[in-house]
Design an enzyme around this catalytic site. Structure first.
Site, PDB file in Angstrom:
ATOM      1  N   HIS A  32      -1.813  29.747  23.638  1.00 27.06           N
ATOM      2  CA  HIS A  32      -3.136  30.134  23.864  1.00 27.06           C
ATOM      3  C   HIS A  32      -4.061  29.693  22.655  1.00 27.06           C
ATOM      4  O   HIS A  32      -3.527  29.282  21.779  1.00 27.06           O
ATOM      5  CB  HIS A  32      -2.773  31.541  23.880  1.00 27.06           C
ATOM      6  CG  HIS A  32      -2.356  32.187  22.661  1.00 27.06           C
ATOM      7  ND1 HIS A  32      -1.229  32.061  22.226  1.00 27.06           N
ATOM      8  CD2 HIS A  32      -3.138  32.843  21.578  1.00 27.06           C
ATOM      9  CE1 HIS A  32      -0.991  32.667  21.041  1.00 27.06           C
ATOM     10  NE2 HIS A  32      -1.946  33.137  20.714  1.00 27.06           N
ATOM     11  N   ASP A  73      -6.973  31.865  20.609  1.00 26.57           N
ATOM     12  CA  ASP A  73      -6.970  33.224  20.372  1.00 26.57           C
ATOM     13  C   ASP A  73      -8.578  34.011  20.943  1.00 26.57           C
ATOM     14  O   ASP A  73      -9.435  33.040  21.117  1.00 26.57           O
ATOM     15  CB  ASP A  73      -7.237  33.494  18.918  1.00 26.57           C
ATOM     16  CG  ASP A  73      -5.875  33.485  18.038  1.00 26.57           C
ATOM     17  OD1 ASP A  73      -4.796  33.648  18.877  1.00 26.57           O
ATOM     18  OD2 ASP A  73      -5.673  33.027  17.038  1.00 26.57           O
ATOM     19  N   HIS A  91      -1.903  27.208  20.395  1.00 30.02           N
ATOM     20  CA  HIS A  91      -0.654  27.490  19.231  1.00 30.02           C
ATOM     21  C   HIS A  91       0.158  28.604  20.044  1.00 30.02           C
ATOM     22  O   HIS A  91      -0.264  29.131  21.097  1.00 30.02           O
ATOM     23  CB  HIS A  91      -1.089  28.238  17.720  1.00 30.02           C
ATOM     24  CG  HIS A  91      -1.974  29.801  18.142  1.00 30.02           C
ATOM     25  ND1 HIS A  91      -3.152  29.578  18.171  1.00 30.02           N
ATOM     26  CD2 HIS A  91      -1.633  30.852  17.868  1.00 30.02           C
ATOM     27  CE1 HIS A  91      -3.681  30.782  18.366  1.00 30.02           C
ATOM     28  NE2 HIS A  91      -2.604  31.517  18.161  1.00 30.02           N
ATOM     29  N   ARG A 133      -3.030  37.880   8.449  1.00 26.31           N
ATOM     30  CA  ARG A 133      -4.094  37.061   9.149  1.00 26.31           C
ATOM     31  C   ARG A 133      -5.230  37.465   9.068  1.00 26.31           C
ATOM     32  O   ARG A 133      -5.821  38.709   8.904  1.00 26.31           O
ATOM     33  CB  ARG A 133      -3.432  37.134  10.764  1.00 26.31           C
ATOM     34  CG  ARG A 133      -4.370  36.549  11.866  1.00 26.31           C
ATOM     35  CD  ARG A 133      -4.081  37.145  13.236  1.00 26.31           C
ATOM     36  NE  ARG A 133      -4.653  36.373  14.171  1.00 26.31           N
ATOM     37  CZ  ARG A 133      -6.041  36.660  14.561  1.00 26.31           C
ATOM     38  NH1 ARG A 133      -6.617  37.563  14.112  1.00 26.31           N
ATOM     39  NH2 ARG A 133      -6.434  35.738  15.842  1.00 26.31           N
TER      40      ARG A 133
HETATM   41 FE   LIG Z   1      -2.635  33.763  18.538  1.00 31.85          FE
END
Ligand SMILES: [Fe+2]
Length: 312
Positions: free
Chosen positions: A136, A138, A286, A301
């Site tokens: 995917h 994000d 990723h 993150r």
């Molecule tokens: Fe992701």
């Protein structure tokens, strides 16, 4: 005598599945013509992924260094930095150099008193298994999906927990011309419902829906910096291609998803504590390998707001 003239690639299809094509998948790497003088850039993959040396991440990078990082990110799509024993402030301020910070609506604030977008700690383990093991980009269910994300390894399992990245510019360029012609001007719908809404009570979905409607993006996105086309559909958030039959939408998405998953376009990051990955969410997808349950994997993150995707 060995000929210096490359043989013409021969493509074969699988006898049982015409969607499987065998043969060279070569997308020429486009090196940035200017030298890198502030940083070292060591390629980790054929066209995607480079390990960057020579700096510690913070908000204090000078313009020249930042400009080189910008070139390297465009060239390699995902940058890896080792030994970044940095605090949350440095992590956040490094991300802020690239644009406004973004708070993911489905990741809870993880700091007491936090009211603004900041570094989010994502802990996987016995209570919360890693479910990001699908390809995917994000938040493509946003009208303005993230420009990029900066992810730092805090705690890792003994083995496993790697992340793979896939070059969606190389994937687009190696598609058969007939497929490119079919998808170049199509639009797809993206929605959070199937991923983050999975198992969510209906009243919660109804509450979120007005602020988070399904959105539409071009199937092929053009990067404004260099005009490169990238594939911009993904198997987690894209629900359908618009303007074609459901059957054709399913067929095209199956072709594109399989193509994106080819190892020829991938690089695999083996994390170490304090490794940072910074990816351009527009030009790569990723996949977080979920092979360490019930061991713990803790990552910090933060992501950066992107712009509206533009088609050819
Ligand atoms: Fe992701």
């Amino acid at each position: 005598m060995t000929s210096l003239v490359p043989a013409t690639p021969i493509y074969r299809t699988s006898p049982t599945d015409p969607l499987i094509i065998h043969g060279p998948m070569i997308s020429p790497h486009r090196p940035d013509p200017a030298p890198y003088e502030r940083i070292t850039v060591t390629p980790a993959g054929t066209t995607i992924g480079a390990e960057i040396g020579g700096l510690t991440l913070s908000g204090d990078l000078d313009e020249e260094t930042l400009a080189e990082l910008r070139r390297a990110l465009l060239e390699w799509k995902v940058l890896f930095f080792r030994d970044q024993d940095i605090d949350r402030d440095s992590h956040r301020e490094f991300a802020r150099l690239w644009g406004d910070l973004e708070q993911h609506p489905f990741f809870k604030y993880t700091q007491p008193g936090q009211t603004e977008a900041d570094v989010t700690t994502l802990a996987k383990g016995i209570d919360s298994a890693g479910v990001e093991n699908s390809w995917h980009n994000d938040v493509t269910w946003h009208a303005t999906p993230s420009f990029g994300a900066v992810l730092r390894a805090v705690e890792l399992p003994e083995r496993g927990g790697d992340t793979l990245f896939c070059d969606t510019a190389a994937a687009y360029e190696t598609l058969p011309d007939a497929v490119k012609a079919r998808i170049d001007h199509l639009t797809a719908e993206h929605d959070w419902l199937h991923a983050f809404g999975n198992g969510m009570p209906k009243d919660a979905v109804d509450l979120l829906r007005p602020n988070l409607p399904a959105v539409q993006h071009p199937v092929v996105r053009v990067l404004p910096e260099n005009g490169r086309k990238v594939l911009f559909v993904n198997s987690v958030f894209t629900t359908r291609i618009l303007g074609v039959s459901e059957e054709e939408s399913n067929e095209l998405l199956a072709i594109l998803y399989r193509h994106v998953q080819r190892p020829e376009f991938q690089v695999r990051l083996r994390w170490q504590p304090n490794t940072v990955a910074f990816w351009d969410n527009r030009s790569c997808q990723h996949y977080a390998v979920s092979d360490y349950f019930p061991q713990r994997r803790v990552m910090d993150r933060i992501s950066i707001v992107g712009d509206v995707p533009v088609g050819p």
